[in-house]
Design a protein around this motif. Structure first.
Motif, mmCIF file in Angstrom:
data_model
loop_
_atom_site.group_PDB
_atom_site.id
_atom_site.type_symbol
_atom_site.label_atom_id
_atom_site.label_comp_id
_atom_site.label_asym_id
_atom_site.label_seq_id
_atom_site.Cartn_x
_atom_site.Cartn_y
_atom_site.Cartn_z
ATOM 1 N N PHE A 116 -2.274 -8.001 -13.562
ATOM 2 C CA PHE A 116 -2.654 -8.217 -12.168
ATOM 3 C C PHE A 116 -3.278 -9.597 -12.009
ATOM 4 O O PHE A 116 -3.828 -10.149 -12.960
ATOM 5 N N MET A 117 -3.179 -10.121 -10.796
ATOM 6 C CA MET A 117 -3.779 -11.425 -10.535
ATOM 7 C C MET A 117 -4.340 -11.469 -9.129
ATOM 8 O O MET A 117 -3.971 -10.679 -8.264
ATOM 9 N N ALA A 118 -5.239 -12.426 -8.930
ATOM 10 C CA ALA A 118 -5.801 -12.689 -7.603
ATOM 11 C C ALA A 118 -6.151 -14.167 -7.535
ATOM 12 O O ALA A 118 -6.492 -14.786 -8.551
ATOM 13 N N THR A 119 -6.038 -14.732 -6.354
ATOM 14 C CA THR A 119 -6.399 -16.127 -6.127
ATOM 15 C C THR A 119 -7.487 -16.188 -5.062
ATOM 16 O O THR A 119 -7.613 -15.291 -4.231
ATOM 17 N N ALA A 120 -8.257 -17.257 -5.115
ATOM 18 C CA ALA A 120 -9.295 -17.459 -4.108
ATOM 19 C C ALA A 120 -9.651 -18.941 -4.054
ATOM 20 O O ALA A 120 -9.492 -19.669 -5.035
ATOM 21 N N SER A 121 -10.133 -19.368 -2.893
ATOM 22 C CA SER A 121 -10.646 -20.727 -2.766
ATOM 23 C C SER A 121 -11.994 -20.670 -2.058
ATOM 24 O O SER A 121 -12.264 -19.773 -1.265
ATOM 25 N N ALA A 122 -12.843 -21.634 -2.395
ATOM 26 C CA ALA A 122 -14.175 -21.718 -1.803
ATOM 27 C C ALA A 122 -14.705 -23.138 -2.012
ATOM 28 O O ALA A 122 -14.086 -23.948 -2.721
ATOM 29 N N ALA A 123 -15.857 -23.407 -1.444
ATOM 30 C CA ALA A 123 -16.453 -24.742 -1.530
ATOM 31 C C ALA A 123 -16.851 -25.114 -2.952
ATOM 32 O O ALA A 123 -16.811 -26.291 -3.317
ATOM 33 N N THR A 124 -17.222 -24.119 -3.763
ATOM 34 C CA THR A 124 -17.618 -24.412 -5.141
ATOM 35 C C THR A 124 -16.770 -23.595 -6.117
ATOM 36 O O THR A 124 -16.217 -22.549 -5.755
ATOM 37 N N LEU A 125 -16.727 -24.061 -7.342
ATOM 38 C CA LEU A 125 -15.975 -23.371 -8.389
ATOM 39 C C LEU A 125 -16.567 -21.988 -8.662
ATOM 40 O O LEU A 125 -15.836 -21.015 -8.853
ATOM 41 N N GLY A 126 -17.881 -21.879 -8.645
ATOM 42 C CA GLY A 126 -18.532 -20.592 -8.891
ATOM 43 C C GLY A 126 -18.167 -19.555 -7.835
ATOM 44 O O GLY A 126 -17.863 -18.406 -8.159
ATOM 45 N N GLU A 127 -18.194 -19.969 -6.578
ATOM 46 C CA GLU A 127 -17.853 -19.046 -5.486
ATOM 47 C C GLU A 127 -16.393 -18.605 -5.569
ATOM 48 O O GLU A 127 -16.080 -17.423 -5.424
ATOM 49 N N ALA A 128 -15.489 -19.570 -5.804
ATOM 50 C CA ALA A 128 -14.064 -19.243 -5.879
ATOM 51 C C ALA A 128 -13.785 -18.333 -7.076
ATOM 52 O O ALA A 128 -13.000 -17.386 -6.973
ATOM 53 N N SER A 129 -14.418 -18.595 -8.208
ATOM 54 C CA SER A 129 -14.229 -17.759 -9.402
ATOM 55 C C SER A 129 -14.699 -16.337 -9.154
ATOM 56 O O SER A 129 -14.011 -15.370 -9.505
ATOM 57 N N GLU A 130 -15.855 -16.216 -8.543
ATOM 58 C CA GLU A 130 -16.395 -14.883 -8.248
ATOM 59 C C GLU A 130 -15.454 -14.095 -7.327
ATOM 60 O O GLU A 130 -15.191 -12.911 -7.561
ATOM 61 N N MET A 131 -14.935 -14.758 -6.322
ATOM 62 C CA MET A 131 -14.036 -14.096 -5.377
ATOM 63 C C MET A 131 -12.726 -13.669 -6.048
ATOM 64 O O MET A 131 -12.242 -12.553 -5.832
ATOM 65 N N ALA A 132 -12.150 -14.565 -6.869
ATOM 66 C CA ALA A 132 -10.884 -14.243 -7.542
ATOM 67 C C ALA A 132 -11.073 -13.106 -8.545
ATOM 68 O O ALA A 132 -10.245 -12.188 -8.630
ATOM 69 N N LEU A 133 -12.147 -13.146 -9.324
ATOM 70 C CA LEU A 133 -12.416 -12.076 -10.292
ATOM 71 C C LEU A 133 -12.657 -10.736 -9.596
ATOM 72 O O LEU A 133 -12.188 -9.693 -10.055
ATOM 73 N N LYS A 134 -13.349 -10.773 -8.493
ATOM 74 C CA LYS A 134 -13.606 -9.551 -7.736
ATOM 75 C C LYS A 134 -12.295 -8.963 -7.222
ATOM 76 O O LYS A 134 -12.060 -7.758 -7.312
ATOM 77 N N GLY A 135 -11.409 -9.824 -6.717
ATOM 78 C CA GLY A 135 -10.107 -9.362 -6.220
ATOM 79 C C GLY A 135 -9.242 -8.795 -7.325
ATOM 80 O O GLY A 135 -8.603 -7.750 -7.168
ATOM 81 N N CYS A 136 -9.209 -9.452 -8.467
ATOM 82 C CA CYS A 136 -8.392 -8.994 -9.592
ATOM 83 C C CYS A 136 -8.957 -7.710 -10.200
ATOM 84 O O CYS A 136 -8.213 -6.813 -10.594
ATOM 85 N N SER A 137 -10.280 -7.616 -10.248
ATOM 86 C CA SER A 137 -10.932 -6.452 -10.857
ATOM 87 C C SER A 137 -10.698 -5.154 -10.094
ATOM 88 O O SER A 137 -10.924 -4.074 -10.634
ATOM 89 N N LYS A 138 -10.227 -5.246 -8.884
ATOM 90 C CA LYS A 138 -9.886 -4.034 -8.128
ATOM 91 C C LYS A 138 -8.724 -3.292 -8.798
ATOM 92 O O LYS A 138 -8.600 -2.088 -8.668
ATOM 93 N N ASP A 139 -7.876 -4.052 -9.516
ATOM 94 C CA ASP A 139 -6.695 -3.471 -10.157
ATOM 95 C C ASP A 139 -6.793 -3.402 -11.672
ATOM 96 O O ASP A 139 -6.057 -2.649 -12.300
ATOM 97 N N SER A 140 -7.676 -4.217 -12.262
ATOM 98 C CA SER A 140 -7.758 -4.255 -13.723
ATOM 99 C C SER A 140 -9.169 -4.660 -14.168
ATOM 100 O O SER A 140 -9.724 -5.619 -13.634
#
Length: 164
Positions: free
Chosen positions: A123-147
Motif C-alpha cells: 500500500f502507498m499514500a502521498t502527501a504534501s505540506a509546508a514542511t517535510l515533517g508535516e508531509a511525512s506524518e500525513m503520508a504515513l498516517k494515510g498509508c497506515s490505514k491499510d498497512s
C-alpha cells in the motif's frame, strides 16, 4: 544712497530667480539630451534614497514544483525543483516509465512545499505540506490505514528560490 543699494540688491535677487540650477529639470533629474519635443530629463541614481547609492530592486522569488508518479505494479518516478507543474509531472512520469512502468500516472504535484510517498505492505499514500515533517506524518498516517508496515519511501522539498 543706502536705500538705493538695498533696492538694487532686492531687484538682483528677484531677477536671479529665473535661473535654474538643473537646467530646466525638476528635482531628482538632470539633463540627458534633447529630442524634437525638447529636453530629456533623466533620474539621478540614488536620489531620494537614504543610502545615497543605487536603489536596490525588490526581492523576487520563483516557484518550484515537484511531482510523484506511480504505476499499479509499484514503479515510481519523482521530480523536484522544476520551474512548472507541467515540467515536474512530465519528468516524474518519464522516470516511472524509464523504470519499466506501463501505466504511470501522477499521484501528487506540489509547489513551494514538500512531497512524500509512504509505502508498506503493498500500500502507498502521498502527501504534501509546508514542511517535510508535516508531509511525512500525513503520508504515513494515510498509508497506515491499510498497512502497519509503512515507511517513507521518498521525500523532497521544492521550495521557491530567490532569483533577485
Amino acid at each position: 544712497m543706502r536705500t538705493i543699494g538695498w533696492l538694487l540688491l532686492g531687484m538682483a535677487l528677484v531677477a536671479s530667480g529665473v535661473v535654474r540650477a538643473e537646467q530646466g529639470c525638476s528635482d531628482g533629474f538632470y539633463p540627458g539630451g534633447t529630442q524634437p519635443g525638447g529636453q530629456i530629463c533623466v533620474p539621478i541614481p540614488g536620489y531620494g534614497t537614504s543610502g545615497g547609492g543605487e536603489t536596490t530592486p525588490s526581492e523576487q522569488w520563483q516557484s518550484r514544483w515537484g511531482a510523484i508518479a506511480t504505476d499499479p505494479s509499484g514503479k515510481t518516478g519523482i521530480a523536484g525543483n522544476a520551474l512548472s507543474k507541467k515540467k515536474a509531472e512530465k519528468a516524474a512520469v518519464s522516470q516511472c516509465q524509464g523504470k519499466g512502468g506501463s501505466d504511470c500516472r501522477v499521484k501528487l504535484s506540489y509547489r513551494n512545499a514538500c512531497g512524500v510517498l509512504a509505502w508498506g505492505g503493498g500500500f502507498m499514500a502521498t502527501a504534501s505540506a509546508a514542511t517535510l515533517g508535516e508531509a511525512s506524518e500525513m503520508a504515513l498516517k494515510g498509508c497506515s490505514k491499510d498497512s502497519p508496515e509503512c515507511e517513507v519511501f521518498f521525500s523532497d522539498c521544492s521550495y521557491a528560490q530567490r532569483v533577485r
